[in-house]
Design a protein around this motif. Structure first.
Motif, PDB file in Angstrom:
ATOM      1  N   GLY A 137       8.553  12.451  19.411  1.00  0.00           N
ATOM      2  CA  GLY A 137       9.842  13.052  19.698  1.00  0.00           C
ATOM      3  C   GLY A 137      11.043  12.238  19.277  1.00  0.00           C
ATOM      4  N   GLN A 138      10.820  11.071  18.679  1.00  0.00           N
ATOM      5  CA  GLN A 138      11.914  10.200  18.268  1.00  0.00           C
ATOM      6  C   GLN A 138      12.040  10.202  16.745  1.00  0.00           C
ATOM      7  OE1 GLN A 138      13.952   8.496  20.487  1.00  0.00           O
ATOM      8  NE2 GLN A 138      12.817   9.641  22.058  1.00  0.00           N
ATOM      9  N   VAL A 139      13.272  10.337  16.261  1.00  0.00           N
ATOM     10  CA  VAL A 139      13.516  10.272  14.823  1.00  0.00           C
ATOM     11  C   VAL A 139      13.246   8.850  14.343  1.00  0.00           C
ATOM     12  CG1 VAL A 139      15.251  10.505  13.007  1.00  0.00           C
ATOM     13  CG2 VAL A 139      15.196  12.137  14.907  1.00  0.00           C
ATOM     14  N   GLN A 140      12.500   8.735  13.262  1.00  0.00           N
ATOM     15  CA  GLN A 140      12.148   7.416  12.738  1.00  0.00           C
ATOM     16  C   GLN A 140      13.115   6.973  11.641  1.00  0.00           C
ATOM     17  OE1 GLN A 140       7.961   8.448  11.713  1.00  0.00           O
ATOM     18  NE2 GLN A 140       7.424   6.724  13.037  1.00  0.00           N
ATOM     19  N   LYS A 141      13.299   5.662  11.547  1.00  0.00           N
ATOM     20  CA  LYS A 141      14.122   5.093  10.491  1.00  0.00           C
ATOM     21  C   LYS A 141      13.258   4.827   9.262  1.00  0.00           C
ATOM     22  CE  LYS A 141      17.395   2.742  13.574  1.00  0.00           C
ATOM     23  NZ  LYS A 141      17.974   1.421  13.954  1.00  0.00           N
ATOM     24  N   ALA A 142      13.883   4.913   8.097  1.00  0.00           N
ATOM     25  CA  ALA A 142      13.179   4.602   6.858  1.00  0.00           C
ATOM     26  C   ALA A 142      12.725   3.142   6.879  1.00  0.00           C
ATOM     27  CB  ALA A 142      14.082   4.856   5.657  1.00  0.00           C
ATOM     28  N   TRP A 143      11.558   2.896   6.292  1.00  0.00           N
ATOM     29  CA  TRP A 143      11.038   1.531   6.225  1.00  0.00           C
ATOM     30  C   TRP A 143      10.115   1.406   5.013  1.00  0.00           C
ATOM     31  CZ3 TRP A 143      12.071  -2.915   8.761  1.00  0.00           C
ATOM     32  CH2 TRP A 143      11.215  -4.006   8.522  1.00  0.00           C
ATOM     33  N   ARG A 144      10.334   0.390   4.212  1.00  0.00           N
ATOM     34  CA  ARG A 144       9.449   0.158   3.062  1.00  0.00           C
ATOM     35  C   ARG A 144       8.873  -1.260   3.156  1.00  0.00           C
ATOM     36  NH1 ARG A 144      12.368   1.594  -1.924  1.00  0.00           N
ATOM     37  NH2 ARG A 144      11.702   3.704  -1.379  1.00  0.00           N
ATOM     38  N   PRO A 145       7.570  -1.392   3.199  1.00  0.00           N
ATOM     39  CA  PRO A 145       6.953  -2.727   3.238  1.00  0.00           C
ATOM     40  C   PRO A 145       7.329  -3.541   1.997  1.00  0.00           C
ATOM     41  CG  PRO A 145       5.355  -1.018   3.753  1.00  0.00           C
ATOM     42  CD  PRO A 145       6.579  -0.316   3.251  1.00  0.00           C
ATOM     43  N   LYS A 146       7.374  -4.849   2.174  1.00  0.00           N
ATOM     44  CA  LYS A 146       7.719  -5.726   1.051  1.00  0.00           C
ATOM     45  C   LYS A 146       6.553  -5.892   0.085  1.00  0.00           C
ATOM     46  CE  LYS A 146      11.148  -8.452   3.599  1.00  0.00           C
ATOM     47  NZ  LYS A 146      11.470  -9.808   4.149  1.00  0.00           N
ATOM     48  N   HIS A 147       5.335  -5.858   0.606  1.00  0.00           N
ATOM     49  CA  HIS A 147       4.172  -6.143  -0.223  1.00  0.00           C
ATOM     50  C   HIS A 147       3.033  -5.170   0.084  1.00  0.00           C
ATOM     51  CE1 HIS A 147       6.122  -9.923  -1.227  1.00  0.00           C
ATOM     52  NE2 HIS A 147       6.255 -10.168   0.062  1.00  0.00           N
ATOM     53  N   ILE A 148       2.315  -4.764  -0.960  1.00  0.00           N
ATOM     54  CA  ILE A 148       1.103  -3.962  -0.816  1.00  0.00           C
ATOM     55  C   ILE A 148      -0.018  -4.694  -1.542  1.00  0.00           C
ATOM     56  CG2 ILE A 148       0.004  -1.723  -1.196  1.00  0.00           C
ATOM     57  CD1 ILE A 148       2.854  -0.589  -1.637  1.00  0.00           C
ATOM     58  N   TYR A 149      -1.070  -5.017  -0.816  1.00  0.00           N
ATOM     59  CA  TYR A 149      -2.216  -5.698  -1.401  1.00  0.00           C
ATOM     60  C   TYR A 149      -3.468  -4.850  -1.169  1.00  0.00           C
ATOM     61  CZ  TYR A 149       1.022  -9.662  -1.054  1.00  0.00           C
ATOM     62  OH  TYR A 149       2.120 -10.483  -1.147  1.00  0.00           O
ATOM     63  N   HIS A 150      -4.322  -4.787  -2.177  1.00  0.00           N
ATOM     64  CA  HIS A 150      -5.546  -3.988  -2.106  1.00  0.00           C
ATOM     65  C   HIS A 150      -6.756  -4.904  -1.988  1.00  0.00           C
ATOM     66  CE1 HIS A 150      -3.396  -0.296  -3.493  1.00  0.00           C
ATOM     67  NE2 HIS A 150      -2.627  -1.209  -4.050  1.00  0.00           N
ATOM     68  N   TYR A 151      -7.522  -4.737  -0.921  1.00  0.00           N
ATOM     69  CA  TYR A 151      -8.726  -5.556  -0.793  1.00  0.00           C
ATOM     70  C   TYR A 151      -9.825  -5.014  -1.706  1.00  0.00           C
ATOM     71  CZ  TYR A 151      -9.332  -2.023   2.975  1.00  0.00           C
ATOM     72  OH  TYR A 151      -9.388  -0.862   3.718  1.00  0.00           O
ATOM     73  N   ILE A 152     -10.865  -5.793  -1.898  1.00  0.00           N
ATOM     74  CA  ILE A 152     -11.961  -5.448  -2.801  1.00  0.00           C
ATOM     75  C   ILE A 152     -13.145  -4.973  -1.974  1.00  0.00           C
ATOM     76  CG2 ILE A 152     -13.580  -6.392  -4.500  1.00  0.00           C
ATOM     77  CD1 ILE A 152     -11.298  -8.279  -5.369  1.00  0.00           C
ATOM     78  N   PRO A 159     -10.163 -10.317  -8.720  1.00  0.00           N
ATOM     79  CA  PRO A 159      -9.017 -10.477  -7.812  1.00  0.00           C
ATOM     80  C   PRO A 159      -7.821 -11.095  -8.518  1.00  0.00           C
ATOM     81  CG  PRO A 159     -10.628 -12.211  -7.418  1.00  0.00           C
ATOM     82  CD  PRO A 159     -11.249 -11.270  -8.426  1.00  0.00           C
ATOM     83  N   HIS A 160      -6.638 -10.701  -8.093  1.00  0.00           N
ATOM     84  CA  HIS A 160      -5.415 -11.338  -8.571  1.00  0.00           C
ATOM     85  C   HIS A 160      -5.091 -12.583  -7.753  1.00  0.00           C
ATOM     86  CE1 HIS A 160      -4.263  -7.099 -10.142  1.00  0.00           C
ATOM     87  NE2 HIS A 160      -4.864  -7.791 -11.078  1.00  0.00           N
ATOM     88  N   PHE A 161      -5.540 -12.587  -6.517  1.00  0.00           N
ATOM     89  CA  PHE A 161      -5.446 -13.795  -5.693  1.00  0.00           C
ATOM     90  C   PHE A 161      -6.524 -13.726  -4.623  1.00  0.00           C
ATOM     91  CE2 PHE A 161      -2.773 -10.836  -3.317  1.00  0.00           C
ATOM     92  CZ  PHE A 161      -3.057 -11.115  -1.992  1.00  0.00           C
ATOM     93  N   ALA A 162      -6.812 -14.859  -4.027  1.00  0.00           N
ATOM     94  CA  ALA A 162      -7.835 -14.933  -2.980  1.00  0.00           C
ATOM     95  C   ALA A 162      -7.289 -15.706  -1.791  1.00  0.00           C
ATOM     96  CB  ALA A 162      -9.102 -15.611  -3.505  1.00  0.00           C
ATOM     97  N   VAL A 163      -7.674 -15.259  -0.603  1.00  0.00           N
ATOM     98  CA  VAL A 163      -7.247 -15.894   0.649  1.00  0.00           C
ATOM     99  C   VAL A 163      -8.384 -16.752   1.187  1.00  0.00           C
ATOM    100  CG1 VAL A 163      -6.504 -15.499   3.028  1.00  0.00           C
ATOM    101  CG2 VAL A 163      -5.673 -14.006   1.195  1.00  0.00           C
ATOM    102  N   GLY A 222     -10.862 -11.521  -1.703  1.00  0.00           N
ATOM    103  CA  GLY A 222     -10.024 -11.255  -2.860  1.00  0.00           C
ATOM    104  C   GLY A 222      -9.178 -10.002  -2.715  1.00  0.00           C
ATOM    105  N   PHE A 223      -8.040 -10.011  -3.388  1.00  0.00           N
ATOM    106  CA  PHE A 223      -7.102  -8.896  -3.352  1.00  0.00           C
ATOM    107  C   PHE A 223      -6.530  -8.653  -4.743  1.00  0.00           C
ATOM    108  CE2 PHE A 223      -7.224 -10.792   0.801  1.00  0.00           C
ATOM    109  CZ  PHE A 223      -7.161  -9.731   1.686  1.00  0.00           C
TER     110      PHE A 223
END
Length: 238
Positions: A137-152, A159-163, A222-223
Motif C-alpha cells: 500500500g505504500q508508493v515506492q521510490k525509484a532505486w537502481r543498484p550500483k552493481h550487478i554480478y552473475h554467479y556461475i 569468471p571475470h573475478f573471484a571472491v 566466481g562471478f
C-alpha cells in the motif's frame, strides 16, 4: 528496509550453489543480505514445494541470511515481460541494495539464463522514476543498484573475478546440504537427476578449490560482470 546485497535465484538452492560462501562471508563482515527466489522449484523431479520451502529456510540460516522471500513465478515458464519485471522491481525498491547477485548469464537450465536477464533488466527499470510501483500500500521510490554480478552455475563459465571464501566453505556446504531432497542422499528413494549424483556434490568443493587455485587461496566463487569494473587505483586490484 535497506540491505547491502540482494541475491536472486531462479530456484531455491541456486543462491546456495552459486554464491553461498560469498553471502556467508559478507554476513560475517556485518553486511545486510536478503535473498529473493523467483520460483518455488515446483517442477523439480525430487522433493515437493513444502519440502523445498523448509529447505530454503534452512539454507538461509546456514548462511546467516535473515531475510528470504519467494515471488512464486511459474517454474520453467516465467518470462521476461512487464508483469514479471514489475514484481522484481518491487523487491529491488523494497530492499534498496547496492549490489545485486543473480543467476548465470548462460546455463544448462533454461530458467537460469531467463532469470539472469529478467533481474538485470529490472535493475535498470527500477531506477526510472516514471515507473510507479507500490508495496503493502505504500508508493515506492525509484532505486537502481550500483552493481550487478552473475554467479556461475552448471556451466564452467570463465569468471571475470573471484571472491575468496576460504574459511566459509563449510557454511556453503551446510547451506547446500540443507536441500537433502535435491542432492546426493544414499537413503533417498527418488529418481536420479543430474544434481543428485556423488560427482555433482563433489564438484561443489573441487570447483571452489580450483577457483581458489587461480587466485592463490583455498576456496573461491566466481562471478561475471555486465560492464567494466571501476577501481580508484591499481592498489585496489589483488
Amino acid at each position: 528496509m535497506k540491505v547491502d546485497i540482494l541475491a536472486f535465484g531462479a530456484h531455491p538452492d541456486d543462491v546456495e550453489l552459486g554464491c553461498g560462501g560469498t553471502l556467508a562471508k559478507e554476513v560475517s563482515l556485518g553486511k545486510k543480505v536478503a535473498i529473493v527466489d523467483l520460483t518455488r522449484g515446483e517442477l523439480g523431479t525430487r522433493g515437493s514445494v513444502p519440502i523445498r520451502d523448509a529447505e530454503a529456510q534452512k539454507g538461509a540460516d546456514a548462511m546467516g541470511v535473515q531475510w528470504r522471500e519467494n515471488l512464486n513465478f511459474r517454474d520453467g515458464f516465467f518470462v521476461n515481460d512487464e508483469a514479471h519485471q514489475l514484481e522484481v522491481i518491487k523487491m529491488i525498491r523494497k530492499y534498496q541494495p547496492e549490489v545485486v547477485l543473480c543467476n548465470a548469464i548462460k546455463d544448462r537450465h533454461i530458467d537460469h539464463g531467463k532469470g539472469s536477464q529478467l533481474v538485470s533488466d529490472a535493475c535498470f527499470l527500477s531506477g526510472l522514476i516514471k515507473i510507479k510501483t507500490e508495496y503493502n500500500g505504500q508508493v515506492q521510490k525509484a532505486w537502481r543498484p550500483k552493481h550487478i554480478y552473475h554467479y556461475i552455475q552448471w556451466e564452467n563459465l570463465e569468471p571475470h573475478f573471484a571472491v575468496d571464501i576460504s574459511g566459509f566453505m563449510t557454511h556453503k556446504l551446510n547451506a547446500v546440504q540443507a536441500y537433502s531432497s535435491q542432492f546426493f542422499n544414499p537413503n533417498a528413494d527418488e529418481p536420479e537427476t543430474p544434481i543428485s549424483s556423488v560427482n555433482f556434490s563433489d564438484s561443489i568443493t573441487y570447483r571452489a578449490r580450483d577457483l581458489g587455485r587461480l587466485i592463490g587461496v583455498e576456496h573461491a566463487e566466481g562471478f561475471t560482470v555486465e560492464r567494466c569494473l571501476a577501481v580508484n587505483s591499481l592498489a585496489d586490484l589483488k
